[in-house]
Every structure is written in C-alpha cells, then in structure tokens.
Design an enzyme around this catalytic site. Structure first.
Site, PDB file in Angstrom:
ATOM      1  N   GLY A   1       0.832  -1.192   0.000  1.00 41.88           N
ATOM      2  CA  GLY A   1       0.000   0.000   0.000  1.00 41.88           C
ATOM      3  C   GLY A   1       0.870   1.247   0.000  1.00 41.88           C
ATOM      4  O   GLY A   1       2.072   1.187   0.291  1.00 41.88           O
ATOM      5  N   CYS A   2       0.268   2.387  -0.308  1.00 34.39           N
ATOM      6  CA  CYS A   2       1.058   3.616  -0.402  1.00 34.39           C
ATOM      7  C   CYS A   2       1.627   4.036   0.948  1.00 34.39           C
ATOM      8  O   CYS A   2       2.814   4.354   1.054  1.00 34.39           O
ATOM      9  CB  CYS A   2       0.230   4.736  -1.028  1.00 34.39           C
ATOM     10  SG  CYS A   2      -1.353   5.059  -0.205  1.00 34.39           S
ATOM     11  N   TYR A   3       0.790   4.013   1.998  1.00 35.34           N
ATOM     12  CA  TYR A   3       1.312   4.368   3.320  1.00 35.34           C
ATOM     13  C   TYR A   3       2.398   3.396   3.788  1.00 35.34           C
ATOM     14  O   TYR A   3       3.465   3.826   4.253  1.00 35.34           O
ATOM     15  CB  TYR A   3       0.178   4.413   4.354  1.00 35.34           C
ATOM     16  CG  TYR A   3      -0.710   5.628   4.288  1.00 35.34           C
ATOM     17  CD1 TYR A   3      -0.196   6.919   4.312  1.00 35.34           C
ATOM     18  CD2 TYR A   3      -2.095   5.484   4.226  1.00 35.34           C
ATOM     19  CE1 TYR A   3      -1.026   8.033   4.276  1.00 35.34           C
ATOM     20  CE2 TYR A   3      -2.932   6.589   4.184  1.00 35.34           C
ATOM     21  CZ  TYR A   3      -2.400   7.869   4.211  1.00 35.34           C
ATOM     22  OH  TYR A   3      -3.232   8.964   4.175  1.00 35.34           O
TER      23      TYR A   3
ATOM     24  N   GLU B   1       2.344  12.150  -0.711  1.00 33.55           N
ATOM     25  CA  GLU B   1       2.181  11.525   0.591  1.00 33.55           C
ATOM     26  C   GLU B   1       3.396  11.839   1.454  1.00 33.55           C
ATOM     27  O   GLU B   1       4.536  11.806   0.972  1.00 33.55           O
ATOM     28  CB  GLU B   1       2.042  10.019   0.407  1.00 33.55           C
ATOM     29  CG  GLU B   1       1.684   9.275   1.667  1.00 33.55           C
ATOM     30  CD  GLU B   1       1.221   7.870   1.334  1.00 33.55           C
ATOM     31  OE1 GLU B   1       0.091   7.715   0.839  1.00 33.55           O
ATOM     32  OE2 GLU B   1       2.006   6.940   1.535  1.00 33.55           O
TER      33      GLU B   1
END
Length: 353
Positions: A153-155, A249
């Site tokens: 996932g991105c996080y 992010e």
C-alpha cells in the site's frame, strides 16, 4: 539481462482507475513493453481517450471487460482492481503468467488478519503462499523469481522505507512507533466518495480511519518479519490524514532511539542501506522532505531529526502515492521480474511546481 529489443506483452486490469491510468502512463515510455489489453467493465467498449484524454493519441487499445481479456496473449498482468476482486479473477489463470497486484489481496499473509481488516474471507489462499511482498528495495531476490507480486500500500511503502533499515539494525525501539501520515485525495481511488469531493476536501485537513486503517496490520507484519517476531508482537500507532491535493504523501514517524544510539547513527544506517538505491534519497542534514520534491516521480526522500525529548527522533519521508506508492513501484517490480534495468521507464524527474 534481458534483450533490450525484446517485447513483453502486458495487460492492465482496472485501467479506468487512477493506478491503472498511472501504469499506462509509465509503460507508454517503456521500450520493452507492448500494452495488449485494458479492462474496465463499466467503461468497456470505450477508447482510452474518452476515459483519460491525456492518454489519447498513443495507440492504446480500447477498454474491454475482464471476461473478454485474452490471457494467453500476454506475459504479465497489472491488477488495479478493487480489494477482493483480483483473488477470484487470477486463481484460475495459467501458472506461467506473471501477476503484479496493486490491490491488498495478497499483502496480508495471515488469513484471519485479512478477513478481520477487509471484511471477507480470502478467496485464493492457495496463491497466498507464493505471493511475494513487493517492497522492491528489500525483497529484490524474491521478486526476481516470483510469479505473483503483491505491491505494498502507499502508506506502508513510505513508512517501511523509513523504518525497516532502523528496526533491522536495532537503532530504534520497534514497540514505540507513532506514525502521522498524510495523503492526497487520489489515495482514496477514483470512485465517488463524499470525503474527496472538492467542496468537502478543499481548504481543510481531515484525519480518518483513526486506529482502524487497513494499512496498520500490513506495516506491523513487515516490521515483525524484519526482526523475526510474531506480527502480534508489534503494534504501530498510525493515523492517516486527507490533504486537499491530488497526489503526494508524507509520513512523520516519532520513534524512540535504542540506548546509546543517536541521529548520527540513523543517518549512517540510511546511507548504508540506500546509498546505491536509484530512487531513495537521504537529504542533507536539516533539509525537510516535502511532497513537492517527489511529485510525479518514483522517488522517496527521507530525513531524520533530533526530537526535543531526549532519546527520541523524528523521521520524515515523502513519496508520490500514485508512483512510488503504487504504479511506479509496480513497474519497478516488473523490471526486476523480467531482469530489466530497474529504472527503465521510471527515470523522470519530479514535477515542480
């Protein structure tokens, strides 16, 4: 190394979503890739330019339904489908077809944990055992020989790039990790959601999924694996926030240094871990990572700072959630799987402003 003139035939599932569009954008400049099909059930029959005007004029095939996908015509498939969908689709496909999944379907190794956080049983556990977690900088050897890669996932990408070297080296306490994370609205996907409407998200900053975000167990799983303890032994305080920007992010990690360790030791470990990495950059002392430094690129910028509380440090990392946090990392993994130069099609510098 693969023949530079050889073509790999690729299909993209879920091509009408943000990650699918970003995979298309990146692969269009990949010298070894031929995009053979694009699926988007609700957009089936439409040309790409009607769905994404910025990708018109490149000779891409029209969107088709998943049921019409010519699986035998491709070597690799990028899956940008909603969570829970990829499992059912790929379970019956040829074992010679390489699959790069951008959803969460194969990230979580424990079926009970997956069911708890994603609300349904795992539909393809027979494939889970062969899935390789696609954090490229840490799992290259496994990715190179994998058939199925589960992209993070991105996080978790930003968090793990920042923390794994330090946890593995024993520089920080893995039981005292506080992560403040912020992402642009594309992190929520392209579907209609009230919280991402311009009038709702604009001119504001909103925390969400407090103490209940699905990326927390993914982060805990990988930290636990790095120090060879059960996943249940690691708990991360993780709170994400929605920022009124389209992409980008930034994570801020508040960590406790191990006894006798300093920020200087942390910088030395980052230099050792990432000194030869093409996409990870440790900034000069005092320089603050910003999303503007990585927008549109596959890069990650990191730095560490002394906390005002003795024995603690603040770690900041920034990525583009759609590139390094998703589609760019997927292309990077594909390059590794096919023995291509890892930076192929990912050399673009960040966009600014």
């Amino acid at each position: 190394m693969m023949n530079p003139t050889q073509k790999i035939k690729a299909g993209i599932l879920g091509a009408s979503g943000y990650t699918g569009a970003e995979v298309m954008r990146l692969l269009l400049r990949h010298p070894n890739i031929e995009i053979c099909f694009l699926t988007a059930d609700r957009k089936a029959g439409q040309p790409v330019q009607d769905v994404y005007p910025h990708l018109g004029g490149y000779g891409l095939p029209d969107m088709i339904s998943v049921d019409s996908a010519p699986w035998d015509d491709v070597d690799v498939v990028f899956c940008g489908l909603p969570h829970g969908t990829t499992q059912e689709i790929i379970v019956g496909l040829s074992t010679t077809l390489k699959i790069i999944d951008l959803s969460a379907d194969f990230r979580i190794e424990d079926p009970a944990t997956y069911e708890e956080w994603y609300g349904h049983e795992h539909f393809a556990m027979e494939l889970q055992s062969e899935a390789v977690y696609g954090l490229t900088e840490f799992n290259r050897d496994e990715i190179k020989n994998a058939r199925l890669v589960a992209c993070p996932g991105c996080y978790p990408t930003a968090v793990l790039l920042a923390l794994l070297p330090l946890v593995s080296a024993g520089l920080i306490d893995p039981h005292d990790l506080v992560i403040d994370a912020k992402s642009g609205t594309t992190g929520a996907g392209r579907g209609l959601k009230q919280m991402t409407l311009f009038s709702e998200a604009g001119e504001g900053l909103s925390p969400y999924s407090i103490a209940s975000h699905r990326h927390a167990p993914e982060i805990e799983q990988e930290i636990a694996k790095s120090i060879k303890v059960p996943a249940a032994d690691i708990r991360v305080n993780f709170v994400p926030h929605l920022v009124p920007m389209s992409r980008g992010e930034l994570i801020t990690g508040h960590v406790r240094l191990s006894p006798g360790k300093t920020v200087r030791d942390v910088r030395a470990e980052y230099s050792a871990a990432f000194g030869d990495e093409p996409f990870i950059r440790l900034l000069p002392e005092g320089a603050v990572p910003q999303t503007q430094m990585v927008r549109g690129s596959n890069n990650c910028v990191i730095n560490v700072f002394d906390d005002r509380i003795p024995g603690r440090a603040t770690i900041i990392a920034a990525i583009d959630n759609l590139v390094k946090g998703s589609s760019g990392q997927a292309v990077q993994n594909m390059n590794v799987m096919f023995d291509l130069a890892e930076t192929t099609a990912l050399e673009q510098a960040p966009l600014f402003p």
